[in-house]
Each structure stands twice: as C-alpha cells, then as structure tokens.
Design a protein around this motif. Sequence first.
Motif, mmCIF file in Angstrom:
data_model
loop_
_atom_site.group_PDB
_atom_site.id
_atom_site.type_symbol
_atom_site.label_atom_id
_atom_site.label_comp_id
_atom_site.label_asym_id
_atom_site.label_seq_id
_atom_site.Cartn_x
_atom_site.Cartn_y
_atom_site.Cartn_z
ATOM 1 N N ALA A 1 -14.369 42.953 -36.941
ATOM 2 C CA ALA A 1 -13.732 43.417 -38.174
ATOM 3 C C ALA A 1 -14.727 43.386 -39.330
ATOM 4 N N ALA A 2 -15.513 42.305 -39.412
ATOM 5 C CA ALA A 2 -16.501 42.211 -40.490
ATOM 6 C C ALA A 2 -17.564 43.293 -40.370
ATOM 7 N N GLU A 3 -17.952 43.632 -39.136
ATOM 8 C CA GLU A 3 -18.986 44.649 -38.928
ATOM 9 C C GLU A 3 -18.473 46.067 -39.188
ATOM 10 N N GLN A 4 -17.249 46.356 -38.782
ATOM 11 C CA GLN A 4 -16.741 47.729 -38.808
ATOM 12 C C GLN A 4 -15.782 48.008 -39.960
ATOM 13 N N ALA A 5 -15.532 47.003 -40.791
ATOM 14 C CA ALA A 5 -14.552 47.172 -41.861
ATOM 15 C C ALA A 5 -14.938 48.282 -42.830
ATOM 16 N N TRP A 6 -16.239 48.500 -43.031
ATOM 17 C CA TRP A 6 -16.664 49.483 -44.036
ATOM 18 C C TRP A 6 -16.107 50.881 -43.747
ATOM 19 N N LEU A 7 -16.081 51.244 -42.450
ATOM 20 C CA LEU A 7 -15.577 52.565 -42.085
ATOM 21 C C LEU A 7 -14.081 52.684 -42.393
ATOM 22 N N PHE A 8 -13.328 51.666 -42.008
ATOM 23 C CA PHE A 8 -11.884 51.717 -42.236
ATOM 24 C C PHE A 8 -11.544 51.533 -43.714
ATOM 25 N N LEU A 9 -12.410 50.832 -44.455
ATOM 26 C CA LEU A 9 -12.202 50.738 -45.897
ATOM 27 C C LEU A 9 -12.329 52.110 -46.558
ATOM 28 N N LEU A 10 -13.280 52.902 -46.096
ATOM 29 C CA LEU A 10 -13.413 54.263 -46.623
ATOM 30 C C LEU A 10 -12.156 55.083 -46.338
ATOM 31 N N LEU A 11 -11.629 54.947 -45.117
ATOM 32 C CA LEU A 11 -10.432 55.701 -44.749
ATOM 33 C C LEU A 11 -9.216 55.234 -45.547
ATOM 34 N N THR A 12 -9.066 53.923 -45.697
ATOM 35 C CA THR A 12 -7.892 53.422 -46.413
ATOM 36 C C THR A 12 -7.973 53.727 -47.908
ATOM 37 N N ALA A 13 -9.159 53.613 -48.498
ATOM 38 C CA ALA A 13 -9.300 53.968 -49.922
ATOM 39 C C ALA A 13 -8.981 55.447 -50.134
ATOM 40 N N THR A 14 -9.422 56.278 -49.183
ATOM 41 C CA THR A 14 -9.082 57.704 -49.250
ATOM 42 C C THR A 14 -7.572 57.895 -49.173
ATOM 43 N N GLY A 15 -6.923 57.148 -48.269
ATOM 44 C CA GLY A 15 -5.477 57.249 -48.129
ATOM 45 C C GLY A 15 -4.731 56.838 -49.379
#
Length: 492
Positions: A271-285
């Motif tokens: 989660a710590a390694e891959q969170a950046w990608l999902f943070l981009l998606l959630t901020a977009t959402g």
Amino acid sequence: MNFLSLFVLIPVLMMLGLWVSRSIAQIRIVMAAGASALLALAVSLVFLYRGARAGGDTSDMLFADSRVWYEPLNIHYAVGIDGISALMLLLSAIIVFTGVFASWRMKEQTKEFFLWYCLLSTGVFGFFISLDLFTMFLFYEVALIPMYLLIGVWGSGRKEYSAMKLTLMLMGGSAFILMGILGIYFGSGAVTMNFTEIAKLGIPPEMQRVFFPLTFIGFGVLGALFPFHTWSPDGHASAPTAVSMLHAGVLMKLGGYGCFRIAICLMPEAAAEQAWLFLLLTATGVIYGAFSACVQKDLKYINAYSSVSHCSLVLFAILMMTRTASTGAVLQMLSHGLMTALFFALIGMIYGRTHTRDIREMSGLMKTMPFLSVCYVMAGLANLGLPGLSGFVAEMTIFVGSFEVNDPFHRTLTIIATASIVITAVYILRLIGKILYGETAGHGATVQLTDATWDERFAVIFLIVAIAGLGLAPWGISNMISNSVGAVITLN
C-alpha cells in the motif's frame, strides 16, 4: 449462538414473517418490528462496546466467536467487532430503519420488494461482523445480488440497463476480490482465513505487490473508485427510494471498509509503495464527481455524482495511511451514509408528488411543500460541510490528516481535493435556489402539491437528528474510530 449473529438472524426472520404475511398491514408490522429490533441491537452494541473498552478489554476484536464451516479450506463462521465495524452496523441499522418508513406506502409487489430488501440487509450486516475472509466475501455477494432485481423490477427510467450494468461491474470487482483473498490466504501461509490472524503472521512483500492492487480495485469498484465508478450514477438514478438509500448509504461503504480492512491493513508495505497511483485516481474522482454534479439536470444524478465525489474522498483518506486521515475516512463513511440517505429519501418524496426529477421543471417548492423543502436545505448544508453538521467534522478531519503527510506530492493532492468543498457549495446552493425558491412551476397545478406524510416526516427527522448529532458531538464516535484505527493501521 454469538449475539452478533442476531444481525444476520433478524433479517432472515423478517423474511419468514413476510412470507406468511397476507396483507399490507402485516407486511408493515413485520418490517417495522424487525427494523426497530435491528436498530435497538445496534445502539445497544455501541454501548456494550464502549463499556467493554472502558472496562479494560484490549482485545483486537470484541465479542468474537468462531465455528468451523468448511474444514478443507479452513473456512470458519468467525464474527467479531471493533469500533469501526460497530459504527458501520449502527449506520446500516439506521438506514434500514428509515428506508422502511420511506417505503411505507409502497403498493406494487410489496412483499417481494421487502423480501429482497431484507436479503440485501442480511448481506450488509453479515459483511461487517465477519472476521473470516471467505465468509466476508460470501456476505458481500449476498448484498450485491438482490440489487439486480430491486432496480430491474421496482426501479424507474432505464432500469434494466442500469441493473445489468451495476451487476456486471460489481461482479467484475468481486472476481478481483476473490483472487486477492485467495492470494492473501495462500501467500501468508496461514492455517485460517481469519484476517486478524493473518495480520499477525504478515504477508511477504512480493506477494503484497501482486494482491494489493487486485484487492483494492475489487473493493474500490463498489466504493466508486475512478474510473470504475460509472455503474453508480445509473444505479442510483434508477433505484427505488429505499434501495437508493441503502445502496448509497450503506452498500458503497462495503467498498471503503474492505479497502481499509483488507487491502491497507493486511498489505501495508505494498500500500505504501503503490498508494501514489490510487491517490491520483481518487483525487481525480473527488473533483470529477463534484464537477459532474454541477452539470446534471436530474435530482438523482446530482446526488449520485456527489456520492462519487464523497466516496472517492473516503478512499483518498484511507490511502494517506495516517491515523487522523483514516479516522476522517470512517467519519466520512458515516456522514455520507446519513446525508445521501436523507437526500435520496427527499428526492423520492418530491418525485412522488411532482412526477419529475428534472430541475428545469421545478421551482417554488418551498411554497407548496415547506417541510420537505426545509429538510432538503438542511441536507444540502450538511453536504457542503456546514459547521455543526456531520459533513464538516468528517471532511476537516480528512484534510487535516492528509496534510500531515509532509511531502509535496501528498500535500498538492490534498489541496486539489479541498477544492471539492467550493465546487460542492456551487451546485448545492444553485440547486436549492432553483427548485425551492422563486415562482411555482412544474407539470400543471404545482400549487396543489401536498407536503410530507407522518411516515415520511418520521424517517426524515430521524436522519436529520443523526446528522446533527454527529456534527455537534463527534468526540465519542471519533474516539472509538481513532482507537480502532490506531490498533491496525501502519502509522506514518
């Protein structure tokens, strides 16, 4: 029998009671009695939980019990709760209870509707009390399947299309969840599917990197993760009132709860390694949902896209992996569940009188239905984060917790996400001004419209009291959440 199982047993008994009912009056008695029992049980559980913690019980999960269900795969019927799941049970009970009264005057296939409604409730309650991964997944599926019929038979508009789209996309997410759960079980080398035991064993980082995205996306589909959110607005718009309330108020919370409890807590390194990608998606959402709500003309679509924005904010906060942000995420799940249930209840009541959800065909409703209009204003103010209501407490906790992550990437995304507050205020205030004030307009004699009936008033007032209570006195609930979060999350 563990008393947590009553949350599953009561809806089953309600279905049996409905099966033998022979009149609308008997159906109403069964639903009101069962929903009241669930609400009383959920309230009692919160007090029992707080009493146990105050008495010094430091167990990870309270009131836990486990029975072998399928020995070859070590599947157990394992139940237990912490502060987060106790509050999710309370939220579910509130929405089920108010949804019954919001549908009090339903005439079309009433028994069949409430049978499926109770089955959906069974899955929701079972999911939140489950500690076994496979049992949790089973209840997850039980909660999803009734949505197809509830929308396809009792819905409105493009109901068959919406029901099929929702079912197919959520079944696709379920496939990801199942792969993630099996990967977690076999990758951890555990001899049980109890996620509290798996958390103690740990999962090798190389396995986490494979199964974290599968699990997060799988649950994220139900939590309106961008760009897998497209089923949600159509499903909301076509669902009948009580189903919209349960769908947006509770069912979407299964996604956020699963992302936190399974993906983040069991696989923190990935989660710590891959969170950046999902943070981009959630901020977009968060931003996309708010902007999309601005351009909608249908009341349900406005609230549906607003839900996409607010549920994306839940996932955004979870991915920050701080205690404060995660506490805010759970508060947001509670707040959004209450607010969106209130919105959909009011929209259903307005639609039942005006026979339209097109905001271009409505105006001056404050003059003809003042009670419903005032309640709609209160729901809107809670949605845009007015201090003193639940939305403010939840969103401020999220933004403060997210800003604690001291690096430019996370802080920039946090600032972008906070822009949703302004966008939300734009579409809420414009909507209120358009449909509630001005000269009366609409299909024919709008001035002859009636205001809320006693059952509608009861459901709406109950939700408003809960929203105000969470906004004015959040400390007891936030402490329950914070203590539970601190026990399971990897803190920064």
